[in-house]
Write a protein that holds these residues in place. Structure first.
Motif, mmCIF file in Angstrom:
data_model
loop_
_atom_site.group_PDB
_atom_site.id
_atom_site.type_symbol
_atom_site.label_atom_id
_atom_site.label_comp_id
_atom_site.label_asym_id
_atom_site.label_seq_id
_atom_site.Cartn_x
_atom_site.Cartn_y
_atom_site.Cartn_z
ATOM 1 N N LEU A 464 50.220 105.937 30.376
ATOM 2 C CA LEU A 464 50.356 104.487 30.267
ATOM 3 C C LEU A 464 51.682 104.137 29.586
ATOM 4 C CD1 LEU A 464 49.031 101.565 30.291
ATOM 5 C CD2 LEU A 464 48.187 102.146 28.000
ATOM 6 N N THR A 465 52.368 103.121 30.080
ATOM 7 C CA THR A 465 53.596 102.645 29.448
ATOM 8 C C THR A 465 53.477 101.158 29.140
ATOM 9 O OG1 THR A 465 54.962 104.268 30.630
ATOM 10 C CG2 THR A 465 56.085 102.355 29.712
ATOM 11 N N VAL A 466 53.744 100.801 27.890
ATOM 12 C CA VAL A 466 53.796 99.394 27.471
ATOM 13 C C VAL A 466 55.149 99.211 26.800
ATOM 14 C CG1 VAL A 466 52.705 97.562 26.136
ATOM 15 C CG2 VAL A 466 51.300 99.399 27.116
ATOM 16 N N ARG A 467 56.054 98.495 27.435
ATOM 17 C CA ARG A 467 57.449 98.458 26.968
ATOM 18 C C ARG A 467 57.996 97.031 27.045
ATOM 19 N NH1 ARG A 467 59.935 102.897 29.636
ATOM 20 N NH2 ARG A 467 60.026 104.062 27.686
ATOM 21 N N ASN A 468 58.750 96.650 26.009
ATOM 22 C CA ASN A 468 59.431 95.351 25.980
ATOM 23 C C ASN A 468 58.451 94.197 26.169
ATOM 24 O OD1 ASN A 468 61.864 96.795 25.768
ATOM 25 N ND2 ASN A 468 62.140 96.830 27.989
ATOM 26 N N CYS A 469 57.358 94.242 25.423
ATOM 27 C CA CYS A 469 56.322 93.211 25.529
ATOM 28 C C CYS A 469 56.224 92.416 24.228
ATOM 29 C CB CYS A 469 54.965 93.835 25.856
ATOM 30 S SG CYS A 469 54.905 94.610 27.487
ATOM 31 N N ARG A 470 55.702 91.223 24.348
ATOM 32 C CA ARG A 470 55.607 90.318 23.188
ATOM 33 C C ARG A 470 54.238 89.631 23.244
ATOM 34 N NH1 ARG A 470 59.275 86.829 20.093
ATOM 35 N NH2 ARG A 470 58.373 84.744 19.882
ATOM 36 N N PHE A 471 53.480 89.784 22.161
ATOM 37 C CA PHE A 471 52.158 89.178 22.068
ATOM 38 C C PHE A 471 52.132 88.266 20.847
ATOM 39 C CE2 PHE A 471 51.429 93.551 23.810
ATOM 40 C CZ PHE A 471 51.250 93.158 25.126
ATOM 41 N N THR A 472 52.097 86.956 21.069
ATOM 42 C CA THR A 472 52.150 85.997 19.972
ATOM 43 C C THR A 472 50.813 85.273 19.839
ATOM 44 O OG1 THR A 472 53.003 84.223 21.392
ATOM 45 C CG2 THR A 472 54.612 85.648 20.315
ATOM 46 N N THR A 473 50.482 84.897 18.606
ATOM 47 C CA THR A 473 49.240 84.172 18.333
ATOM 48 C C THR A 473 49.519 82.965 17.463
ATOM 49 O OG1 THR A 473 48.761 85.544 16.395
ATOM 50 C CG2 THR A 473 47.879 86.286 18.508
ATOM 51 N N GLU A 474 48.775 81.880 17.695
ATOM 52 C CA GLU A 474 48.935 80.682 16.877
ATOM 53 C C GLU A 474 48.343 80.883 15.487
ATOM 54 O OE1 GLU A 474 47.250 77.372 18.881
ATOM 55 O OE2 GLU A 474 48.453 77.646 20.708
ATOM 56 N N LYS A 475 47.238 81.614 15.412
ATOM 57 C CA LYS A 475 46.577 81.887 14.138
ATOM 58 C C LYS A 475 46.647 83.373 13.846
ATOM 59 C CE LYS A 475 42.788 80.064 15.703
ATOM 60 N NZ LYS A 475 41.386 79.569 15.820
ATOM 61 N N PRO A 476 46.536 83.759 12.577
ATOM 62 C CA PRO A 476 46.530 85.188 12.248
ATOM 63 C C PRO A 476 45.427 85.919 13.009
ATOM 64 C CG PRO A 476 46.781 83.885 10.251
ATOM 65 C CD PRO A 476 46.477 82.913 11.354
ATOM 66 N N ASP A 477 45.728 87.144 13.393
ATOM 67 C CA ASP A 477 44.792 87.935 14.176
ATOM 68 C C ASP A 477 44.733 89.337 13.586
ATOM 69 O OD1 ASP A 477 43.588 89.542 16.342
ATOM 70 O OD2 ASP A 477 43.862 87.734 17.559
ATOM 71 N N ALA A 478 43.538 89.779 13.222
ATOM 72 C CA ALA A 478 43.386 91.058 12.525
ATOM 73 C C ALA A 478 43.393 92.261 13.458
ATOM 74 C CB ALA A 478 42.087 91.043 11.712
ATOM 75 N N ARG A 479 43.445 92.046 14.735
ATOM 76 C CA ARG A 479 43.411 93.159 15.675
ATOM 77 C C ARG A 479 44.803 93.750 15.878
ATOM 78 N NH1 ARG A 479 40.883 90.020 20.627
ATOM 79 N NH2 ARG A 479 42.457 88.554 19.815
ATOM 80 N N PRO A 480 44.888 95.022 16.240
ATOM 81 C CA PRO A 480 46.187 95.611 16.560
ATOM 82 C C PRO A 480 46.745 95.013 17.843
ATOM 83 C CG PRO A 480 44.444 97.122 17.145
ATOM 84 C CD PRO A 480 43.791 95.995 16.398
ATOM 85 N N ALA A 481 48.045 95.158 18.032
ATOM 86 C CA ALA A 481 48.648 94.691 19.287
ATOM 87 C C ALA A 481 48.137 95.502 20.462
ATOM 88 C CB ALA A 481 50.161 94.784 19.203
ATOM 89 N N VAL A 482 48.007 96.813 20.261
ATOM 90 C CA VAL A 482 47.602 97.722 21.326
ATOM 91 C C VAL A 482 46.474 98.610 20.815
ATOM 92 C CG1 VAL A 482 48.348 99.569 22.884
ATOM 93 C CG2 VAL A 482 49.947 97.727 22.282
ATOM 94 N N ALA A 483 45.404 98.716 21.599
ATOM 95 C CA ALA A 483 44.289 99.592 21.245
ATOM 96 C C ALA A 483 44.066 100.586 22.377
ATOM 97 C CB ALA A 483 43.018 98.782 20.992
ATOM 98 N N LEU A 484 44.105 101.873 22.044
ATOM 99 C CA LEU A 484 43.957 102.937 23.037
ATOM 100 C C LEU A 484 42.721 103.758 22.734
ATOM 101 C CD1 LEU A 484 47.657 104.214 23.103
ATOM 102 C CD2 LEU A 484 46.634 102.396 24.486
ATOM 103 N N ARG A 485 41.917 103.983 23.781
ATOM 104 C CA ARG A 485 40.708 104.784 23.651
ATOM 105 C C ARG A 485 40.655 105.777 24.826
ATOM 106 N NH1 ARG A 485 41.464 102.130 19.797
ATOM 107 N NH2 ARG A 485 40.073 100.576 18.814
ATOM 108 N N HIS A 486 40.569 107.058 24.520
ATOM 109 C CA HIS A 486 40.510 108.087 25.564
ATOM 110 C C HIS A 486 41.713 107.969 26.512
ATOM 111 C CE1 HIS A 486 36.428 109.213 24.360
ATOM 112 N NE2 HIS A 486 36.152 107.915 24.298
ATOM 113 N N VAL A 487 42.867 107.860 25.919
ATOM 114 C CA VAL A 487 44.116 107.789 26.678
ATOM 115 C C VAL A 487 44.886 109.089 26.486
ATOM 116 C CG1 VAL A 487 46.340 106.621 26.908
ATOM 117 C CG2 VAL A 487 44.254 105.274 26.550
ATOM 118 N N ASP A 488 45.327 109.663 27.589
ATOM 119 C CA ASP A 488 46.101 110.902 27.548
ATOM 120 C C ASP A 488 47.518 110.610 28.030
ATOM 121 O OD1 ASP A 488 47.157 113.433 27.623
ATOM 122 O OD2 ASP A 488 45.660 114.267 28.991
ATOM 123 N N GLY A 489 48.405 110.447 27.067
ATOM 124 C CA GLY A 489 49.796 110.175 27.391
ATOM 125 C C GLY A 489 50.077 108.689 27.456
#
Length: 522
Positions: A464-489
């Motif tokens: 998986l590739t996630v590159r040059n991305c922007r994730f903005t929120t109006e309110k604070p958010d306690a979650r990570p930007a990216v969550a990976l589960r059972h990902v190989d590479g």
């Protein structure tokens, strides 16, 4: 002759063949009361008997049952021309009957047949419908019997009963009731050289345009305002859908499929969808310019549909698909995947603007529903790329995502230049969620519920590739930007978000993860 002015292409064909048939010369009244399909079909047959040509539809309202397009025919709709689907409850059940009866239907009844349409073609070549007229599917059904396949509890085998598949279908109360009725505006089967240009469809029934096994097909400048499917491309090759506007609050706007409607596995390949606009406003409010919201909630109670999608049926698979430069407003996000076996490969989604998506803006899903012949193997998804996508008004519960299955991880998916703005507000409890895992599932992913990431969630994926991305929120958010589960590479590079410092990427049961140049937004 007035209808020829509606399209230079129609005029060109008329010049080449010397054949122009005005439907009024064959008895069409256009008064909105008389049934004119007999006259329209007579004009089509007359032109076809001389090698083809233009069938002119002057201004008027033509109440019709089934109209069949033949080789080398252009149906030219003048401005002010309306072809209206007759209502079988008022005018009699006189649409052409379904053309075949399959013992096992691995897709909805409405997909299996095309003759029960307002306008259809079966095995025709070099056909066109052009001009600024209107097709009004007022008398078309919006639904019908569902699928009947070996995995269903209600499945009955014609062989086991010692009858023919046709007899079985007629014994089925739901299917027998469909004879003489229609649920599609346009139905195409195994046609070659199809051109649809510039006309409008209102209230299209179950399907506005559905094409099975067709090749060299162009749909340009068509406007559809309906409450079920807009444009369905199934098991087709070399199709371009350009500059179309489709409003479909209660179903998909533009959808690619590879069903078993042809009785064999057939790829859907070499498809371009470009410059289109989709939406999920109340039916009719696109054409009248009011853009009123629809209160439809769909079975998952999330909201309207109206999206671009690929993979409702997937037996044959998909290859070489480009979706580009489209605007999707007040719809679900773009969803692609495999659920019935088949391989999806070499797909690019680029230059998309999504405003107020109802659910995940971009999602790739692999499941194993296997609505296919018994023993069909699990499929595969590889080489899918999303780039240059702008998303505003996203629902914070639903980030972009990739969801594979343990025995079929999604491979080589890239998200590049993705900008998603959402309300935020995710909690630490949301960040700790372990979404439900379903191997046997349809393409829809609402069962996952709130995901443990602000911007990108992936499970059972490789490379998986996630590159040059922007994730903005109006309110604070306690979650990570990216969550990976059972990902190989995975490569996570130059991703900016409001995730807590040092918690931009969450990895569980994953390996070979490279994280570079993460940035935190204020």
């Amino acid at each position: 002759m007035a209808a020829l002015a509606a399209s230079p292409a129609a005029a060109s064909q008329a010049t080449a063949t010397g054949v122009v048939e005005d439907i009024r010369d064959h008895g069409a009244k256009g008064d909105g009361r008389s049934i004119d399909s007999k006259a329209i079909n007579a004009a089509i047959r007359a032109a076809a008997s001389r090698g083809g040509g233009v069938v002119a539809v002057p201004p008027g309202r033509y109440l019709s049952f089934s109209i069949r397009l033949l080789d080398n025919i252009t149906l030219a709709l003048s401005p002010g021309a309306v072809i209206e689907a007759a209502n079988p409850d008022v005018h009699g059940a006189n649409y052409d009957p379904p053309e075949n009866y399959l013992e096992q239907q691995f897709q909805d009844f409405g997909i299996t047949h095309v003759h029960n349409s307002l306008i259809y073609a079966d095995g025709a070549k070099n056909i066109a419908v052009v001009g600024r007229g209107l097709i009004h599917g007022l008398g078309l059904d919006r639904a019908g019997p569902g699928d009947h396949w070996w995995r269903r509890d209600h499945f009955q085998s014609a062989k086991a009963l010692g009858i023919t598949p046709r007899e079985l279908a007629i014994r089925n109360e739901g299917e027998a009731a469909q004879v003489g009725r229609a649920n599609k505006t346009f139905g195409l089967m195994k046609c070659r050289g199809v051109r649809f240009e510039d006309f409008t469809i209102l209230q299209a029934g179950h399907f506005g345009i559905i094409a099975h096994g067709c090749s060299n097909m162009r749909v340009d400048g068509v406007v559809i305002d309906t409450d079920r499917d807009g444009i369905d491309i199934d098991c087709c090759r070399d199709v371009r859908i350009t500059n179309c506007t489709v409003n479909a609050p209660k179903d998909d706007a533009i959808v690619l499929k590879s069903s078993y409607a042809l009785g064999e596995k057939v790829l859907c390949e070499d498809i371009q969808i470009s410059g289109c606009k989709t939406s999920g406003y109340l039916m009719g409010s696109l054409l009248d310019g009011t853009y009123r919201p629809s209160d439809y909630r769909a079975p998952d109670d999330i909201g309207v549909l109206g999206r671009i999608k690929m993979g409702t049926e997937t037996v044959g698979g998909f290859r070489n698909v480009q979706i580009s430069d489209c605007i999707c407003t007040n719809t679900r996000g773009i969803l692609i995947g495999i659920v019935d076996g088949g391989v999806m490969e070499d797909v690019t989604v680029s230059g998309i603007t999504l405003r107020n998506p109802v659910n995940h803006p971009l999602f790739v899903h692999h499941g194993a529903r296997m609505r296919a012949p018994e023993g069909n193997p699990v499929g595969a998804i590889r080489r899918v790329r999303f780039e240059d996508v702008q998303v505003s008004g996203a629902d914070p519960r639903f980030p972009c995502g990739v969801e594979g299955i343990a025995d079929g991880p999604v491979e080589d998916v890239t998200f590049s230049g993705i900008d998603v703005a959402s309300a935020g507000g995710g909690t630490s409890q949301d960040a700790a969620r372990d979404p439900e895992y379903r191997r046997v599932t349809s393409l829809e992913v609402s069962y996952l519920a709130t995901l443990p990431a602000q911007g990108m969630y992936a499970r059972h994926a490789r490379r998986l590739t996630v590159r040059n991305c922007r994730f903005t929120t109006e309110k604070p958010d306690a979650r990570p930007a990216v969550a990976l589960r059972h990902v190989d590479g995975a490569i996570i590079d130059n991703v900016h978000s409001s995730a807590p410092a040092g918690q931009a990427v969450s990895c569980r049961d994953s390996r070979n993860i490279a994280v570079e140049d993460m940035g935190r937004l204020a």
